[in-house]
Write a protein that holds these residues in place. Structure first.
Motif, PDB file in Angstrom:
ATOM      1  N   ILE A  68       0.838  -1.210   0.000  1.00 29.48           N
ATOM      2  CA  ILE A  68       0.000   0.000   0.000  1.00 29.48           C
ATOM      3  C   ILE A  68       0.869   1.255   0.000  1.00 29.48           C
ATOM      4  O   ILE A  68       0.585   2.230  -0.708  1.00 29.48           O
ATOM      5  CB  ILE A  68      -0.980  -0.008   1.194  1.00 29.48           C
ATOM      6  CG1 ILE A  68      -1.970  -1.154   1.059  1.00 29.48           C
ATOM      7  CG2 ILE A  68      -1.697   1.313   1.331  1.00 29.48           C
ATOM      8  CD1 ILE A  68      -2.845  -1.084  -0.175  1.00 29.48           C
ATOM      9  N   ARG A  69       1.953   1.249   0.775  1.00 33.51           N
ATOM     10  CA  ARG A  69       2.854   2.399   0.795  1.00 33.51           C
ATOM     11  C   ARG A  69       3.461   2.628  -0.585  1.00 33.51           C
ATOM     12  O   ARG A  69       3.558   3.769  -1.045  1.00 33.51           O
ATOM     13  CB  ARG A  69       3.965   2.177   1.823  1.00 33.51           C
ATOM     14  CG  ARG A  69       4.886   3.379   1.976  1.00 33.51           C
ATOM     15  CD  ARG A  69       5.996   3.101   2.923  1.00 33.51           C
ATOM     16  NE  ARG A  69       6.878   2.098   2.308  1.00 33.51           N
ATOM     17  CZ  ARG A  69       8.066   1.776   2.762  1.00 33.51           C
ATOM     18  NH1 ARG A  69       8.520   2.314   3.864  1.00 33.51           N
ATOM     19  NH2 ARG A  69       8.807   0.886   2.151  1.00 33.51           N
ATOM     20  N   GLY A  70       3.841   1.558  -1.271  1.00 35.91           N
ATOM     21  CA  GLY A  70       4.386   1.680  -2.626  1.00 35.91           C
ATOM     22  C   GLY A  70       3.367   2.239  -3.602  1.00 35.91           C
ATOM     23  O   GLY A  70       3.699   3.076  -4.457  1.00 35.91           O
ATOM     24  N   THR A 101       4.075  10.372  -6.878  1.00 35.37           N
ATOM     25  CA  THR A 101       5.141  10.703  -7.833  1.00 35.37           C
ATOM     26  C   THR A 101       4.574  10.925  -9.230  1.00 35.37           C
ATOM     27  O   THR A 101       4.976  11.850  -9.940  1.00 35.37           O
ATOM     28  CB  THR A 101       6.186   9.568  -7.862  1.00 35.37           C
ATOM     29  OG1 THR A 101       6.687   9.372  -6.543  1.00 35.37           O
ATOM     30  CG2 THR A 101       7.330   9.890  -8.799  1.00 35.37           C
ATOM     31  N   GLU A 102       3.616  10.074  -9.620  1.00 34.66           N
ATOM     32  CA  GLU A 102       3.002  10.214 -10.939  1.00 34.66           C
ATOM     33  C   GLU A 102       2.251  11.544 -11.052  1.00 34.66           C
ATOM     34  O   GLU A 102       2.314  12.221 -12.086  1.00 34.66           O
ATOM     35  CB  GLU A 102       2.051   9.052 -11.186  1.00 34.66           C
ATOM     36  CG  GLU A 102       1.420   9.062 -12.561  1.00 34.66           C
ATOM     37  CD  GLU A 102       0.493   7.892 -12.792  1.00 34.66           C
ATOM     38  OE1 GLU A 102      -0.062   7.819 -13.898  1.00 34.66           O
ATOM     39  OE2 GLU A 102       0.317   7.080 -11.866  1.00 34.66           O
ATOM     40  N   ILE A 140       4.908  18.108 -16.262  1.00 31.49           N
ATOM     41  CA  ILE A 140       4.805  18.034 -17.724  1.00 31.49           C
ATOM     42  C   ILE A 140       3.712  18.980 -18.229  1.00 31.49           C
ATOM     43  O   ILE A 140       3.887  19.680 -19.235  1.00 31.49           O
ATOM     44  CB  ILE A 140       4.540  16.582 -18.170  1.00 31.49           C
ATOM     45  CG1 ILE A 140       5.770  15.729 -17.886  1.00 31.49           C
ATOM     46  CG2 ILE A 140       4.152  16.517 -19.633  1.00 31.49           C
ATOM     47  CD1 ILE A 140       5.545  14.239 -18.087  1.00 31.49           C
ATOM     48  N   GLU A 141       2.582  19.022 -17.527  1.00 34.40           N
ATOM     49  CA  GLU A 141       1.497  19.910 -17.925  1.00 34.40           C
ATOM     50  C   GLU A 141       1.936  21.372 -17.833  1.00 34.40           C
ATOM     51  O   GLU A 141       1.625  22.182 -18.725  1.00 34.40           O
ATOM     52  CB  GLU A 141       0.269  19.687 -17.049  1.00 34.40           C
ATOM     53  CG  GLU A 141      -0.933  20.496 -17.493  1.00 34.40           C
ATOM     54  CD  GLU A 141      -2.162  20.263 -16.643  1.00 34.40           C
ATOM     55  OE1 GLU A 141      -3.171  20.936 -16.913  1.00 34.40           O
ATOM     56  OE2 GLU A 141      -2.100  19.431 -15.717  1.00 34.40           O
TER      57      GLU A 141
END
Length: 102
Positions: free
Chosen positions: A70-72, A79-80, A87-88
Motif C-alpha cells: 500500500i505504501r508503494g 510521484t506520478e 509536464i502539464e
C-alpha cells in the motif's frame, strides 16, 4: 482408583487403574512402555507464549507485506501526479498559456 477420576467409562477406569501411578503437579502420570513417567501436560507457560508468538507471526507477516504494498502504491501515485503536473506546466508554458491555479 481415586487417582484415576479422569477416566470416562468403566473400561477406561480399569485401564487407568492399571496404568495410572499417581499425580505430578496436579496432572495424572502414567508409566510408558519404556518405563519412564509421562504426564498429561508437562508444558509450562513458556511453551504457551512460544505457541502464541508462532500463531501471531503469520498475521504480522501479512500485515507488513500489506503495508509495504500500500505504501508503494501511494508513493507511486504521488510521484506520478507530481510528474504529470510538471509536464502539464511545461506544455502550458510552451504554448504561452498562464500557469494553472492550484
Amino acid at each position: 482408583a481415586e487417582d484415576c477420576v479422569h477416566a470416562v467409562s468403566l473400561a477406561d477406569q480399569e485401564a487407568c487403574e492399571r496404568l495410572c501411578t499417581g499425580w505430578i503437579n496436579g496432572s495424572p502420570m502414567w508409566r510408558t512402555s519404556r518405563g519412564s513417567v509421562a504426564t498429561a501436560y508437562d508444558g509450562g507457560m513458556d511453551s504457551f507464549w512460544v505457541a502464541a508468538a508462532w500463531s501471531l507471526l503469520p498475521t504480522i507477516g501479512v500485515s507488513v507485506v500489506f503495508y509495504i504494498v500500500i505504501r508503494g502504491i501511494v508513493r507511486s501515485d504521488r510521484t506520478e501526479r507530481k510528474t504529470h503536473a510538471r509536464i502539464e506546466a511545461q506544455e502550458r508554458a510552451a504554448r504561452g498559456l498562464p500557469p494553472r491555479a492550484s
